[in-house]
Design an enzyme around this catalytic site. Structure first.
Site, short mmCIF file in Angstrom:
data_model
loop_
_atom_site.label_atom_id
_atom_site.label_comp_id
_atom_site.label_asym_id
_atom_site.label_seq_id
_atom_site.Cartn_x
_atom_site.Cartn_y
_atom_site.Cartn_z
N ARG A 19 0.87 -1.27 0.06
CA ARG A 19 -0.10 0.16 0.13
C ARG A 19 1.01 1.34 0.14
O ARG A 19 1.85 1.35 0.60
CB ARG A 19 -0.91 -0.09 1.22
CG ARG A 19 -2.44 0.54 0.79
CD ARG A 19 -3.26 0.42 2.17
NE ARG A 19 -4.04 -0.80 2.16
CZ ARG A 19 -4.95 -0.77 3.13
NH1 ARG A 19 -5.34 -0.02 3.75
NH2 ARG A 19 -5.94 -2.15 3.26
N SER A 106 -8.80 -0.35 -0.37
CA SER A 106 -9.77 -0.39 0.59
C SER A 106 -10.46 0.93 0.89
O SER A 106 -11.08 1.49 0.25
CB SER A 106 -9.29 -1.32 1.93
OG SER A 106 -10.61 -1.59 2.50
N HIS A 107 -10.52 1.09 2.11
CA HIS A 107 -11.36 2.55 2.68
C HIS A 107 -10.48 3.58 2.99
O HIS A 107 -10.61 4.68 3.37
CB HIS A 107 -11.92 2.16 4.00
CG HIS A 107 -10.79 1.58 4.98
ND1 HIS A 107 -10.75 0.23 5.31
CD2 HIS A 107 -10.27 2.26 5.85
CE1 HIS A 107 -9.72 0.29 6.25
NE2 HIS A 107 -9.30 1.34 6.72
N LYS A 116 -3.47 -6.40 -3.11
CA LYS A 116 -3.71 -7.67 -2.05
C LYS A 116 -3.53 -8.72 -2.96
O LYS A 116 -3.98 -8.98 -4.28
CB LYS A 116 -5.05 -7.56 -1.78
CG LYS A 116 -5.51 -6.27 -0.92
CD LYS A 116 -6.73 -6.40 -0.08
CE LYS A 116 -7.45 -5.03 0.04
NZ LYS A 116 -8.24 -4.92 1.18
N ASP A 242 -17.99 -0.03 2.27
CA ASP A 242 -16.40 0.46 2.08
C ASP A 242 -16.08 0.51 0.70
O ASP A 242 -16.64 0.18 -0.10
CB ASP A 242 -15.44 -0.14 3.14
CG ASP A 242 -14.90 -1.35 2.54
OD1 ASP A 242 -15.31 -1.92 1.87
OD2 ASP A 242 -13.64 -1.51 2.78
N ASP A 244 -13.91 -0.62 -1.16
CA ASP A 244 -13.77 -2.29 -2.03
C ASP A 244 -14.80 -3.21 -1.66
O ASP A 244 -14.46 -4.36 -2.15
CB ASP A 244 -12.23 -2.62 -1.89
CG ASP A 244 -12.01 -2.91 -0.64
OD1 ASP A 244 -12.75 -2.57 0.19
OD2 ASP A 244 -11.17 -3.96 -0.47
N ASP A 246 -15.74 -4.99 1.00
CA ASP A 246 -15.60 -6.19 1.87
C ASP A 246 -15.99 -5.78 3.41
O ASP A 246 -15.87 -6.52 4.39
CB ASP A 246 -14.01 -6.68 1.92
CG ASP A 246 -12.90 -5.68 2.30
OD1 ASP A 246 -13.23 -4.58 2.57
OD2 ASP A 246 -11.94 -5.98 2.23
N ARG A 247 -16.49 -4.84 3.76
CA ARG A 247 -16.87 -4.18 4.94
C ARG A 247 -18.38 -3.68 4.63
O ARG A 247 -18.68 -2.88 3.90
CB ARG A 247 -16.00 -3.38 5.50
CG ARG A 247 -15.03 -3.88 6.34
CD ARG A 247 -14.05 -2.70 6.86
NE ARG A 247 -14.82 -1.80 7.91
CZ ARG A 247 -14.51 -0.56 7.98
NH1 ARG A 247 -13.45 -0.08 7.33
NH2 ARG A 247 -15.45 0.29 8.71
N HIS A 329 -16.36 -6.95 9.00
CA HIS A 329 -16.23 -8.07 7.90
C HIS A 329 -16.60 -9.35 8.31
O HIS A 329 -16.80 -9.87 9.41
CB HIS A 329 -14.59 -8.55 7.96
CG HIS A 329 -13.64 -7.53 7.42
ND1 HIS A 329 -13.20 -7.36 5.92
CD2 HIS A 329 -13.23 -6.29 7.83
CE1 HIS A 329 -12.48 -6.31 5.73
NE2 HIS A 329 -12.41 -5.71 6.99
#
Ligand SMILES: [Zn+2]
Length: 459
Positions: A19, A106-107, A116, A242, A244, A246-247, A329
């Site tokens: 990242r 992600s967020h 990832k 979020d 991407d 996943d949350r 998650h």
């Protein structure tokens, strides 16, 4: 104007992913080196990877450069375009590929991006390949290989929508307001909901790579509009995603944010009714209400360290039906044990439909124990792990029941506290939960006093 390529730096290789800030740590050159390093790390020729990306403006150029690097290292690549992280993971396993790479931060704020990496044996992280990958990339120690080929495969999205919508059964009309915030969920969530028979009103449903409406993180700051709409439209629930996908954070029909602990307990009940005796994975910071609920419904609670990689591995090794984290998650065996916010929303809708009650009634029927908001204490990086290890020994010698899976968790008669070193910052975190407010304050002041003394005294 010629732009200089960035040098690849060690700091972008983190515990669980790669990242950095686009233009500062990451550019096409760096992405290409990472792609080439992935190919070298996995042995190149004859292997096929799937690559997907989120909606960020930098994701397309980074993804294209990554693929170029991967292919030059001998990998064949299927480019599935803009997707959610869960879809990328799902597709990698579902289509039996050798690995998958998701271009996403992600967020994180819009200027960030990253990668990832999932292999058949699990995620690339520190201790599981990240160091090797980093060294290959930095030293440019690449194997030469015959060029691989790239194929664009947009079909994966509709196949995934079919797959997840076929696995839910929503028997009555349910109205949901969904806020993907312009993130990756925009490309598939509305259709997946529709295919599952869910009546969805979507706000910020157009991909927005700069997240101009609100940060790509569902929390108190960003959910106020959603909460208002749920009330105004008399919706059954609301869900915020979020960046991407996943949350997920849920809003009940009374406009209240539903704590993730309650969502996990509710989903546990829902799954265990049909799968008595099944395993549900939860983590050390979850409320004791979660474990109680799993037991009450005949399930076997299995404790995990906090974090995506750990929960995923536990899901697989325990053949768990469901898993969850307080961060929002939720993991499902139905979809190869990955966490998926869109699937979690469908399962919440299914639970409400089957129980034929309001979400607020389910939430209110669950036991509620007071917790303190997580507290952070400064402690230098070189000291933080020793402080926690030392405390673990101390608590054990005092005769307390302790769990040292992740930091140290001390189980008391009327509550517990958890002391964990932060993985990324010079901090130690304290979480406390108790059966009532009075005990909560007592446990908090005891734990805080001992922790501060240890930070002060340990040389
Ligand atoms: Zn995410």
């Amino acid at each position: 104007m010629a732009v200089n390529n960035l040098m690849i730096s060690e700091r972008i290789f983190r515990a669980y992913d790669i990242r950095g800030i686009y233009g500062l740590d990451l550019d096409a050159n760096v992405a290409k080196l990472i792609g080439r390093a992935i190919a070298t790390y996995v042995g190149g020729e004859g292997k096929t990877f799937i690559v997907g990306r989120d909606v960020r403006l930098s994701s397309k150029p980074l993804g294209d450069a990554l693929i170029e690097g991967m292919v030059s290292g001998g990998l064949d690549v299927e480019d599935i375009g803009t997707v959610t992280t869960p879809l990328l993971y799902f597709a990698t396993m579902h289509y039996n590929k050798d690995g998958g790479v998701m271009v996403s931060a992600s967020h994180n704020p819009p200027e960030w991006n990253g990668f990832k990496i999932l292999l058949r044996k699990g995620f690339v992280c520190m201790g599981m390949g990240m160091e090797e990958l980093r060294d290959i990339a930095i030293k440019e120690a690449f194997r030469s290989a015959k060029m691989g080929v790239v194929k664009v495969n947009p079909k994966v999205i509709s196949e995934y929508e079919d797959y997840i919508s076929e696995r839910v059964n929503i028997g009555k009309a349910i109205k949901v307001i969904a806020d993907p915030g312009g993130g990756s969920c925009t490309v598939l969530m509305p259709r997946a909901f529709e295919k599952a028979g869910l009546n969805a009103h979507v706000i910020y449903g157009k991909p927005d790579g700069s997240f101009s409406r609100h940060p790509p993180e569902p929390d108190e700051r960003t959910l106020s509009e959603l909460r208002m709409l749920v009330l105004k439209e008399h919706a059954d629930f609301g869900v915020g995603f979020d960046g991407d996908g996943d949350r997920a954070v849920f809003i009940d029909d009374k406009g209240r944010v539903v704590p993730s602990n309650a969502v996990l307990a509710m989903l546990s009940r829902h799954f265990l009714r049909k799968h008595r005796g099944a395993v549900v994975v939860y983590e050390v910071s979850c409320s004791m209400m979660v474990e109680e609920t799993i037991r009450a419904y005949g399930g076997r609670p299995v404790l995990s360290r906090v974090g995506h990689t750990y929960i995923y591995e536990k899901m697989i090794s325990e053949n768990a039906i469901l898993g969850g984290e307080t961060s929002g998650h939720f993991y499902f065996r139905d979809i190869h044990c990955f966490d998926d916010a869109v699937y979690a929303s469908l399962k919440v809708a299914e639970a409400i439909s089957e129980e034929n009650v309001r979400l607020s009634e389910i939430v209110d029927s669950l036991p509620k124990y007071p917790q303190i908001p997580v507290k952070n204490y400064d402690c230098p990086d070189e000291k933080k792990f020793r402080v926690v290890e030392d405390l673990a020994k101390d608590f054990e010698s005092y005769g307390y029941k302790t769990i040292t899976l992740d930091g140290v968790k001390v189980i008391l008669e009327d509550g517990w506290f958890l002391i964990r070193p932060s993985n990324t910052q010079p901090l130690i975190r304290l979480t406390v939960e108790a059966k009532n407010e009075e005990n909560l304050r007592k446990i908090e002041s005891y734990a805080e006093k001992i922790l501060l003394e240890k930070i002060r005294d340990l040389k």
